[in-house]
Motif scaffolding. Sequence first.
Motif, mmCIF file in Angstrom:
data_model
loop_
_atom_site.group_PDB
_atom_site.id
_atom_site.type_symbol
_atom_site.label_atom_id
_atom_site.label_comp_id
_atom_site.label_asym_id
_atom_site.label_seq_id
_atom_site.Cartn_x
_atom_site.Cartn_y
_atom_site.Cartn_z
ATOM 1 N N GLU A 53 11.376 0.339 -5.935
ATOM 2 C CA GLU A 53 10.960 2.044 -6.566
ATOM 3 C C GLU A 53 8.989 2.088 -6.752
ATOM 4 O OE1 GLU A 53 14.604 4.864 -7.337
ATOM 5 O OE2 GLU A 53 14.237 3.112 -8.642
ATOM 6 N N TRP A 54 9.903 0.554 -8.018
ATOM 7 C CA TRP A 54 8.325 0.006 -8.267
ATOM 8 C C TRP A 54 7.419 -0.108 -7.278
ATOM 9 C CZ3 TRP A 54 6.824 1.155 -12.609
ATOM 10 C CH2 TRP A 54 8.133 0.879 -13.852
ATOM 11 N N ALA A 55 7.844 -0.894 -6.154
ATOM 12 C CA ALA A 55 6.728 -0.929 -5.137
ATOM 13 C C ALA A 55 6.407 0.381 -4.472
ATOM 14 C CB ALA A 55 7.706 -1.879 -3.512
ATOM 15 N N ARG A 56 7.190 1.647 -3.877
ATOM 16 C CA ARG A 56 6.516 2.491 -3.505
ATOM 17 C C ARG A 56 5.480 2.576 -4.866
ATOM 18 N NH1 ARG A 56 11.898 5.187 -2.827
ATOM 19 N NH2 ARG A 56 12.689 2.940 -2.303
ATOM 20 N N ALA A 57 5.923 3.323 -6.070
ATOM 21 C CA ALA A 57 4.486 3.450 -7.404
ATOM 22 C C ALA A 57 3.800 2.782 -7.138
ATOM 23 C CB ALA A 57 5.501 3.192 -8.753
ATOM 24 N N GLU A 58 3.597 1.523 -6.622
ATOM 25 C CA GLU A 58 2.701 0.504 -6.280
ATOM 26 C C GLU A 58 1.167 0.935 -5.389
ATOM 27 O OE1 GLU A 58 3.478 -3.502 -6.593
ATOM 28 O OE2 GLU A 58 4.176 -3.360 -8.887
ATOM 29 N N ILE A 59 2.096 1.104 -4.027
ATOM 30 C CA ILE A 59 1.764 1.930 -3.216
ATOM 31 C C ILE A 59 0.638 3.565 -3.446
ATOM 32 C CG2 ILE A 59 2.002 2.810 -0.849
ATOM 33 C CD1 ILE A 59 4.128 0.841 -0.585
ATOM 34 N N PHE A 60 1.598 4.627 -3.723
ATOM 35 C CA PHE A 60 1.154 5.446 -4.328
ATOM 36 C C PHE A 60 0.199 5.330 -5.295
ATOM 37 C CE2 PHE A 60 1.341 9.242 -7.078
ATOM 38 C CZ PHE A 60 0.692 10.473 -5.845
ATOM 39 N N ALA A 61 -0.060 4.443 -6.193
ATOM 40 C CA ALA A 61 -0.687 3.802 -7.477
ATOM 41 C C ALA A 61 -2.160 3.963 -6.563
ATOM 42 C CB ALA A 61 -0.262 3.055 -8.513
ATOM 43 N N ASN A 62 -2.421 2.992 -5.289
ATOM 44 C CA ASN A 62 -3.273 2.523 -4.848
ATOM 45 C C ASN A 62 -3.974 3.872 -4.098
ATOM 46 O OD1 ASN A 62 -2.918 -0.185 -5.523
ATOM 47 N ND2 ASN A 62 -1.460 -0.756 -4.433
ATOM 48 N N SER A 63 -2.732 4.254 -3.158
ATOM 49 C CA SER A 63 -3.198 5.321 -2.526
ATOM 50 C C SER A 63 -4.743 6.505 -2.905
ATOM 51 C CB SER A 63 -1.847 6.280 -1.446
ATOM 52 O OG SER A 63 -1.750 6.500 -1.811
ATOM 53 N N ILE A 64 -3.708 6.885 -4.216
ATOM 54 C CA ILE A 64 -4.664 8.152 -4.847
ATOM 55 C C ILE A 64 -6.337 7.867 -5.669
ATOM 56 C CG2 ILE A 64 -2.817 9.197 -5.247
ATOM 57 C CD1 ILE A 64 -2.043 8.957 -8.108
ATOM 58 N N THR A 65 -6.272 5.882 -5.648
ATOM 59 C CA THR A 65 -7.312 5.451 -6.712
ATOM 60 C C THR A 65 -7.378 4.619 -5.186
ATOM 61 O OG1 THR A 65 -6.048 3.357 -6.885
ATOM 62 C CG2 THR A 65 -5.977 5.347 -8.650
ATOM 63 N N TYR A 66 -8.406 4.967 -4.115
ATOM 64 C CA TYR A 66 -8.451 4.236 -2.958
ATOM 65 C C TYR A 66 -10.080 4.603 -3.398
ATOM 66 C CZ TYR A 66 -10.235 2.564 1.173
ATOM 67 O OH TYR A 66 -11.241 1.939 2.260
ATOM 68 N N GLY A 67 -11.139 3.851 -3.673
ATOM 69 C CA GLY A 67 -12.321 4.760 -3.319
ATOM 70 C C GLY A 67 -12.694 5.041 -4.917
ATOM 71 N N LEU A 68 -12.541 4.943 -5.987
ATOM 72 C CA LEU A 68 -12.985 4.456 -7.442
ATOM 73 C C LEU A 68 -13.169 3.741 -7.951
ATOM 74 C CD1 LEU A 68 -9.688 6.570 -9.086
ATOM 75 C CD2 LEU A 68 -12.049 6.905 -9.321
ATOM 76 N N ALA A 69 -14.825 3.945 -8.205
ATOM 77 C CA ALA A 69 -15.444 2.209 -8.832
ATOM 78 C C ALA A 69 -14.027 2.483 -9.951
ATOM 79 C CB ALA A 69 -16.747 3.463 -8.649
#
Length: 194
Positions: free
Chosen positions: A27-43
């Motif tokens: 579940e933590w791994a899924r949360a990290e994947i989700f976090a990375n996907s929604i911040t991809y491209g943010l400076a």
Amino acid sequence: MSDTVEGDDRLSAREVEEELQQLTEAEWARAEIFANSITYGLADFDGNDVLHTAIEKLLSGVRVWRRGVSAMTTLNMAMKSIASNEWKKQEKGPINKSAVASTTDASPDEDNERPYAAASDVETPEDVLIAERFATQVEAAVADDEEAGLVLMLWLDGKRGVDDAHAELGWDKKRYDAARKRLMRRLAPRNNQG
């Protein structure tokens, strides 16, 4: 934040902490994947930042954790909201992250001796609108299938195959293949829109 009050639909700080401690590695791994996907491209703001900010806000009570709502749903919604705020800040901020500053004092106009900046972004407003609509359609296609959504997030992170699914989510080949096939079926109508 105090302990539970009778009739209160919010979890107390202690309850929030207990819920977070019960999350599995997957579940933590899924949360990290989700976090990375929604911040991809943010400076200057990445997946770790949004995940830690969400945890901090949930523990402090700044973000509400409603009683009866699952840990993953609460955490993902908090991260999505925080990331959305960061995207708005970046878009409305005073610094254009896609502008390239001149390294010389030369100007394209020889009569004008002031330094200049040239934008490197060649996307048109139509391109942005099409991409936003497509992203909304894809998100809606996997909204009711968490596993297909996780496969999509893996793919967005550049990870494919059973080995990556096992490493990131703890899934076996059968589970990954089933989720991948469901994702492909859900995306098929969009592929045909070309």
